[in-house]
Design an enzyme around this catalytic site. Structure first.
Site, PDB file in Angstrom:
ATOM      1  N   ASN A  13       0.887  -1.165   0.000  1.00 47.01           N
ATOM      2  CA  ASN A  13       0.000   0.000   0.000  1.00 47.01           C
ATOM      3  C   ASN A  13       0.921   1.209   0.000  1.00 47.01           C
ATOM      4  OD1 ASN A  13      -1.829   2.025   0.477  1.00 47.01           O
ATOM      5  ND2 ASN A  13      -2.181   1.493   2.622  1.00 47.01           N
ATOM      6  N   HIS A  98      -9.351   1.848   4.379  1.00 48.06           N
ATOM      7  CA  HIS A  98      -8.098   1.925   5.133  1.00 48.06           C
ATOM      8  C   HIS A  98      -8.293   2.866   6.324  1.00 48.06           C
ATOM      9  CE1 HIS A  98      -3.993   2.891   6.227  1.00 48.06           C
ATOM     10  NE2 HIS A  98      -3.680   1.724   5.695  1.00 48.06           N
ATOM     11  N   GLU A 170      -5.837  -4.663  10.278  1.00 51.69           N
ATOM     12  CA  GLU A 170      -4.798  -3.681  10.555  1.00 51.69           C
ATOM     13  C   GLU A 170      -5.108  -2.943  11.853  1.00 51.69           C
ATOM     14  OE1 GLU A 170      -2.573  -2.627   6.672  1.00 51.69           O
ATOM     15  OE2 GLU A 170      -4.175  -1.185   6.961  1.00 51.69           O
ATOM     16  N   GLY A 176       2.258   2.296  10.682  1.00 50.02           N
ATOM     17  CA  GLY A 176       3.254   3.356  10.524  1.00 50.02           C
ATOM     18  C   GLY A 176       3.914   3.760  11.828  1.00 50.02           C
ATOM     19  N   SER A 216       3.066  -2.148  10.271  1.00 50.25           N
ATOM     20  CA  SER A 216       4.505  -2.279  10.526  1.00 50.25           C
ATOM     21  C   SER A 216       5.047  -3.674  10.218  1.00 50.25           C
ATOM     22  CB  SER A 216       4.845  -1.851  11.962  1.00 50.25           C
ATOM     23  OG  SER A 216       4.484  -0.496  12.160  1.00 50.25           O
TER      24      SER A 216
HETATM   25  P1  PGA Z   1       2.746   0.250   7.562  1.00 49.51           P
HETATM   26  O1  PGA Z   1       1.323   0.519   6.898  1.00 49.51           O
HETATM   27  O2  PGA Z   1       3.243  -1.057   7.037  1.00 49.51           O
HETATM   28  O3  PGA Z   1       3.605   1.418   7.148  1.00 49.51           O
HETATM   29  O4  PGA Z   1       2.512   0.205   9.045  1.00 49.51           O
HETATM   30  C1  PGA Z   1       0.424  -0.542   6.707  1.00 49.51           C
HETATM   31  C2  PGA Z   1      -0.847  -0.017   6.083  1.00 49.51           C
HETATM   32  O5  PGA Z   1      -1.266   1.080   6.451  1.00 49.51           O
HETATM   33  O6  PGA Z   1      -1.461  -0.663   5.217  1.00 49.51           O
END
Ligand code: PGA
Length: 256
Positions: A13, A98, A170, A176, A216
C-alpha cells in the site's frame, strides 16, 4: 480447506508516495524480487501512478491495485474515481476502508460497504481493511469493534462475492508506528475474523477467504507473522516502498 489451500497475498500500500516516474523505477525493482513468488503480489498505488504501473508490470506476476474507489458509476463527485474507470484501465484490486481514510477523510462502515459492493459489482477484488484503535484495545473491545466492522462492511455481500474479497486486519495502533502486533495478537484477531465470517456465511466460505495482517510488517517480522494459521498475507505500507524489504516479505509468504 486450510491455510495451505488459501491464496497467500502480499500487497503493498504505497499511500501518498511516488510520482509516476518514481513508481516506474520502484516497480522495475520489485518485478525481479517478485518473479519466483509463491503468493499473489500486488502493488496498490496512487491513482496517477496506475497507468504507468500497469504498463510496467505487463507480462509479469505483479498485479496492480488502487487505494480507493467511489460507489457511484459516474456523476457529480468531484475528485472521486469510479470502479468502471479502474476496471477499464486493467486494475484488479482496490483497497477499501483503510484506517487513514476512516480517520482523516470521514470514511464510515456505511461508505466502506457501498464501495466494497461497487468494487465487486465491477469485477474488482476489494481489500477491505478493519482494525481497532489503541484505546479500543485498551478498553478490551477489540472483538466487538472487529465483529461490527465485518458485519457492516460486508452487509449484503454474498458468500460468492465474499470469497473474492480480501480482509486486511490492521490494528490502527500498529500502522506506521513501528509497533507491530505480536504474531499471537495478529493470529488471535485473524482467527476471530474467520470465526465471524463462518457465522455470517458458513465454514467453507470462511476457510476460503484470504485474511491479511497489516501494521509495521517488515522484512524482520514477516516470517513469524505469516507462519500463523490464519494470517494469509500482508498489507504493507512503509516496507513496500523498498524493493529488497518487500522481496523479503514475499519470500516469507512463499515459505508460509
Ligand atoms: P505500515 O502501513 O506497514 O507502514 O505500518 C500498513 C498499512 O497502512 O497498510
Amino acid at each position: 480447506m486450510n491455510k495451505a489451500k488459501r491464496q497467500a497475498v502480499i500487497a503493498g500500500n504505497w499511500k501518498m508516495n511516488k510520482t509516476p516516474s518514481e513508481a516506474k523505477i520502484l516497480l522495475e525493482e520489485i518485478i525481479p524480487v517478485a518473479k519466483d513468488a509463491g503468493c499473489e503480489v500486488i502493488a496498490c498505488v496512487p491513482y496517477v501512478d496506475l497507468s504507468v504501473a500497469l504498463d510496467t508490470v505487463k507480462g509479469t506476476n505483479v498485479k496492480i491495485g488502487a487505494e480507493n474507489c467511489h460507489w457511484a458509476e459516474s456523476g457529480a463527485f468531484t475528485g472521486e474515481i469510479s470502479t468502471g474507470m479502474l476496471k477499464e484501465m486493467g486494475v484488479e484490486y482496490v483497497v477499501i476502508g483503510h484506517s487513514e481514510r476512516r480517520q482523516y477523510f470521514g470514511e464510515t462502515d456505511e461508505t466502506v460497504n457501498k464501495r466494497t459492493k461497487a468494487a465487486l459489482a465491477a469485477g474488482l477484488k476489494p481489500i477491505v481493511c478493519v482494525g481497532e484503535l489503541l484505546w479500543e484495545r485498551e478498553c478490551d473491545i477489540t472483538e466487538e469493534v472487529i465483529a461490527r466492522q465485518i458485519k457492516l462492511d460486508l452487509y449484503d455481500v454474498s458468500a460468492e462475492d465474499a470469497k473474492k474479497t480480501i480482509i486486511a486486519y490492521e490494528p490502527v495502533w500498529a500502522i506506521g508506528t513501528g509497533k507491530t502486533a505480536t504474531a499471537e495478537q495478529a493470529e488471535e484477531v485473524c482467527a476471530f475474523i474467520r470465526a465471524e465470517l463462518a457465522k455470517k456465511y458458513d465454514e467453507e466460505t470462511a476457510q476460503a477467504i484470504t485474511i491479511q495482517y497489516g501494521g509495521s510488517m517488515n522484512d524482520a517480522n514477516a516470517a513469524e507473522l505469516l507462519s500463523k494459521e490464519n494470517v494469509d498475507g500482508g498489507l504493507i505500507g512503509g516496507a513496500s516502498l523498498v524493493a529488497a524489504k518487500f522481496g523479503a516479505i514475499i519470500d516469507a509468504a512463499t515459505k508460509g
